[in-house]
Design an enzyme around this catalytic site. Structure first.
Site, PDB file in Angstrom:
ATOM      1  N   GLY A  13       0.804  -1.201   0.000  1.00 26.93           N
ATOM      2  CA  GLY A  13       0.000   0.000   0.000  1.00 26.93           C
ATOM      3  C   GLY A  13       0.844   1.260   0.000  1.00 26.93           C
ATOM      4  O   GLY A  13       2.078   1.213   0.000  1.00 26.93           O
ATOM      5  N   GLN A  14       0.180   2.382   0.008  1.00 28.90           N
ATOM      6  CA  GLN A  14       0.848   3.674  -0.057  1.00 28.90           C
ATOM      7  C   GLN A  14       1.847   3.869   1.079  1.00 28.90           C
ATOM      8  O   GLN A  14       3.013   4.220   0.861  1.00 28.90           O
ATOM      9  CB  GLN A  14      -0.218   4.777  -0.022  1.00 28.90           C
ATOM     10  CG  GLN A  14       0.320   6.184  -0.112  1.00 28.90           C
ATOM     11  CD  GLN A  14      -0.791   7.206  -0.276  1.00 28.90           C
ATOM     12  OE1 GLN A  14      -0.715   8.100  -1.109  1.00 28.90           O
ATOM     13  NE2 GLN A  14      -1.853   7.080   0.506  1.00 28.90           N
ATOM     14  N   LEU A  15       1.409   3.622   2.314  1.00 28.78           N
ATOM     15  CA  LEU A  15       2.283   3.829   3.468  1.00 28.78           C
ATOM     16  C   LEU A  15       3.308   2.726   3.605  1.00 28.78           C
ATOM     17  O   LEU A  15       4.482   2.989   3.897  1.00 28.78           O
ATOM     18  CB  LEU A  15       1.437   3.932   4.743  1.00 28.78           C
ATOM     19  CG  LEU A  15       2.208   4.150   6.044  1.00 28.78           C
ATOM     20  CD1 LEU A  15       3.047   5.424   5.986  1.00 28.78           C
ATOM     21  CD2 LEU A  15       1.248   4.195   7.227  1.00 28.78           C
TER      22      LEU A  15
ATOM     23  N   ASP B 249      -3.015 -13.586   5.285  1.00 27.98           N
ATOM     24  CA  ASP B 249      -4.407 -13.175   5.447  1.00 27.98           C
ATOM     25  C   ASP B 249      -4.621 -12.785   6.908  1.00 27.98           C
ATOM     26  O   ASP B 249      -4.807 -13.640   7.762  1.00 27.98           O
ATOM     27  CB  ASP B 249      -5.342 -14.317   5.054  1.00 27.98           C
ATOM     28  CG  ASP B 249      -6.812 -13.958   5.220  1.00 27.98           C
ATOM     29  OD1 ASP B 249      -7.107 -12.785   5.543  1.00 27.98           O
ATOM     30  OD2 ASP B 249      -7.661 -14.848   5.031  1.00 27.98           O
TER      31      ASP B 249
ATOM     32  N   ALA C 178      -5.359  -2.175   5.721  1.00 25.37           N
ATOM     33  CA  ALA C 178      -6.691  -1.634   6.025  1.00 25.37           C
ATOM     34  C   ALA C 178      -7.561  -1.694   4.785  1.00 25.37           C
ATOM     35  O   ALA C 178      -7.065  -1.710   3.649  1.00 25.37           O
ATOM     36  CB  ALA C 178      -6.591  -0.196   6.513  1.00 25.37           C
TER      37      ALA C 178
ATOM     38  N   THR D  97      -9.776   0.655   3.011  1.00 28.60           N
ATOM     39  CA  THR D  97      -9.891   2.110   3.096  1.00 28.60           C
ATOM     40  C   THR D  97     -10.894   2.736   2.136  1.00 28.60           C
ATOM     41  O   THR D  97     -11.001   3.957   2.090  1.00 28.60           O
ATOM     42  CB  THR D  97      -8.516   2.770   2.857  1.00 28.60           C
ATOM     43  OG1 THR D  97      -8.040   2.381   1.567  1.00 28.60           O
ATOM     44  CG2 THR D  97      -7.515   2.343   3.921  1.00 28.60           C
TER      45      THR D  97
ATOM     46  N   THR E 139      -7.073   6.275  11.977  1.00 23.93           N
ATOM     47  CA  THR E 139      -7.600   7.351  11.137  1.00 23.93           C
ATOM     48  C   THR E 139      -8.334   8.441  11.910  1.00 23.93           C
ATOM     49  O   THR E 139      -8.847   8.201  13.011  1.00 23.93           O
ATOM     50  CB  THR E 139      -8.582   6.750  10.101  1.00 23.93           C
ATOM     51  OG1 THR E 139      -9.229   7.782   9.365  1.00 23.93           O
ATOM     52  CG2 THR E 139      -9.666   5.930  10.791  1.00 23.93           C
TER      53      THR E 139
ATOM     54  N   TYR F  25     -16.597   2.718   7.932  1.00 24.08           N
ATOM     55  CA  TYR F  25     -15.128   2.736   7.946  1.00 24.08           C
ATOM     56  C   TYR F  25     -14.607   3.210   9.299  1.00 24.08           C
ATOM     57  O   TYR F  25     -13.766   2.549   9.918  1.00 24.08           O
ATOM     58  CB  TYR F  25     -14.614   3.649   6.832  1.00 24.08           C
ATOM     59  CG  TYR F  25     -13.124   3.894   6.889  1.00 24.08           C
ATOM     60  CD1 TYR F  25     -12.228   2.861   6.660  1.00 24.08           C
ATOM     61  CD2 TYR F  25     -12.611   5.163   7.175  1.00 24.08           C
ATOM     62  CE1 TYR F  25     -10.860   3.077   6.715  1.00 24.08           C
ATOM     63  CE2 TYR F  25     -11.249   5.385   7.219  1.00 24.08           C
ATOM     64  CZ  TYR F  25     -10.380   4.338   6.996  1.00 24.08           C
ATOM     65  OH  TYR F  25      -9.024   4.555   7.057  1.00 24.08           O
TER      66      TYR F  25
ATOM     67  N   TRP G 287      -5.904  12.256   5.638  1.00 26.28           N
ATOM     68  CA  TRP G 287      -5.716  12.863   4.318  1.00 26.28           C
ATOM     69  C   TRP G 287      -4.331  12.522   3.746  1.00 26.28           C
ATOM     70  O   TRP G 287      -3.574  13.393   3.311  1.00 26.28           O
ATOM     71  CB  TRP G 287      -5.896  14.379   4.407  1.00 26.28           C
ATOM     72  CG  TRP G 287      -7.267  14.847   4.790  1.00 26.28           C
ATOM     73  CD1 TRP G 287      -8.207  14.164   5.509  1.00 26.28           C
ATOM     74  CD2 TRP G 287      -7.871  16.102   4.481  1.00 26.28           C
ATOM     75  NE1 TRP G 287      -9.344  14.919   5.677  1.00 26.28           N
ATOM     76  CE2 TRP G 287      -9.166  16.112   5.048  1.00 26.28           C
ATOM     77  CE3 TRP G 287      -7.440  17.230   3.790  1.00 26.28           C
ATOM     78  CZ2 TRP G 287     -10.024  17.200   4.936  1.00 26.28           C
ATOM     79  CZ3 TRP G 287      -8.289  18.311   3.681  1.00 26.28           C
ATOM     80  CH2 TRP G 287      -9.570  18.299   4.245  1.00 26.28           C
TER      81      TRP G 287
END
Length: 296
Positions: free
Chosen positions: A10-12, A48, A72, A74, A113, A137, A162
């Site tokens: 993922g992004q992070l 998993d 997550a 998201t 979050t 969420y 964000w």
């Protein structure tokens, strides 16, 4: 040190991996312990996290000293219609990792979050403010936090907001792409929060993890704005020929309700490891400049 990072594609997760490989971030160097660490980066195709037995088996075999959970579900709107999957990933997945971490005597750092708050008020939420999420969420992420606290004695919960980074899809890339294609954007102006550069968040995660300053952290860019303000700055810095107009959340008609005000106060950072988060304006300026260099 042995470290397990979930949600690594993922992004992070990708940002953390690249930062460890480089030994530094845009903020500064990271501790040399990471360059010598044995690290396993896993995503859903390798582990998993919704399967308790699988998680316990994997963690007990690797025996990590720490786990960073970046995994997550998201998609905020899809969570409303697919609450079972949101619950399994955001709530049970967190619980399973916490149980396994406790059995392995490992620390766990869990990424959460701003959506755990209801968005009412006009003062940034502090770590001691009571959560009250308004979407599936947010509710599943809050339950994930609770499961972490209940099942692992050495935990860090890091709430962010964000988020955008160099890897994967995010608001910044969407604004740049659509702005170039259409020349006009309508962007929500009645939701306010803290744009956060994944580089800054990853830097602080790696800093926090080496301590015993357990608890809940807020970790977002300094200063707040609306999505409209953020989009205008992205377009300006990118020098894209595009007009940006403000609209309301009701104009979009999304499935999930968003908090109108979800600005966070990084109080725990200031009180413990130190708050080096950049202002959102400085961070997005650096991001756009670096993005241009990568494209050239």
């Amino acid at each position: 040190m042995k470290l397990l990072i979930t949600g690594s594609n993922g992004q992070l997760g990708t940002q953390i991996k690249r930062m460890i490989e480089n030994g530094k971030s845009e903020i500064g160097k990271i501790d040399e312990v990471y360059s010598k660490a044995e690290i396993k980066y896993v995503d859903y195709d390798e582990l998993d996290i919704t399967n308790l037995n699988e998680v316990i088996t994997y963690v007990s075999s690797f025996k990590p000293d720490a786990i960073i959970n970046c995994a997550a579900y998201t998609n905020v709107d899809k969570c409303e219609s697919d609450s079972d999957t949101a619950f399994k990933v955001n709530s049970l997945g967190s619980r399973n990792l916490a149980i396994a971490a406790e059995k392995a005597h490992a620390k766990i750092l869990h990424v959460s979050t701003d959506y755990v708050f209801n968005g009412q008020g006009n003062l940034p939420f502090k770590e001691y403010d009571l959560p009250s999420p308004v979407s599936v969420y947010g509710k599943t992420k809050l339950l994930g936090e609770q499961y972490i606290k209940e099942n692992c004695s050495r935990y860090f919960i890091v709430r962010t907001a964000w988020l955008y980074g160099y890897y994967g899809k995010n608001f910044v890339y969407t604004i740049m792409k659509v702005g170039k294609e259409k020349g006009h954007l309508d962007v929500v102006n009645d939701q306010r929060g803290n744009p956060t550069n994944a580089e800054d968040l990853a830097h602080h995660i790696l800093k926090i993890l080496l301590t015993e300053e357990y608890g809940i952290y807020h970790c977002t860019g300094t200063g707040e704005c609306s999505w409209y303000d953020f989009a205008r700055e992205i377009i300006r810095l990118s020098k894209i020929n595009c007009t940006v107009s403000p609209i309301t959340s009701n104009d979009l008609g999304r499935a999930a309700k968003r908090p109108a005000f979800s600005s966070l106060d990084n109080m725990m950072l200031r009180a413990t490891v130190g708050d080096e988060m950049r202002s959102w304006q400085e961070a997005i300026k650096e991001f756009i400049e670096s993005y241009k260099d990568l494209r050239n």
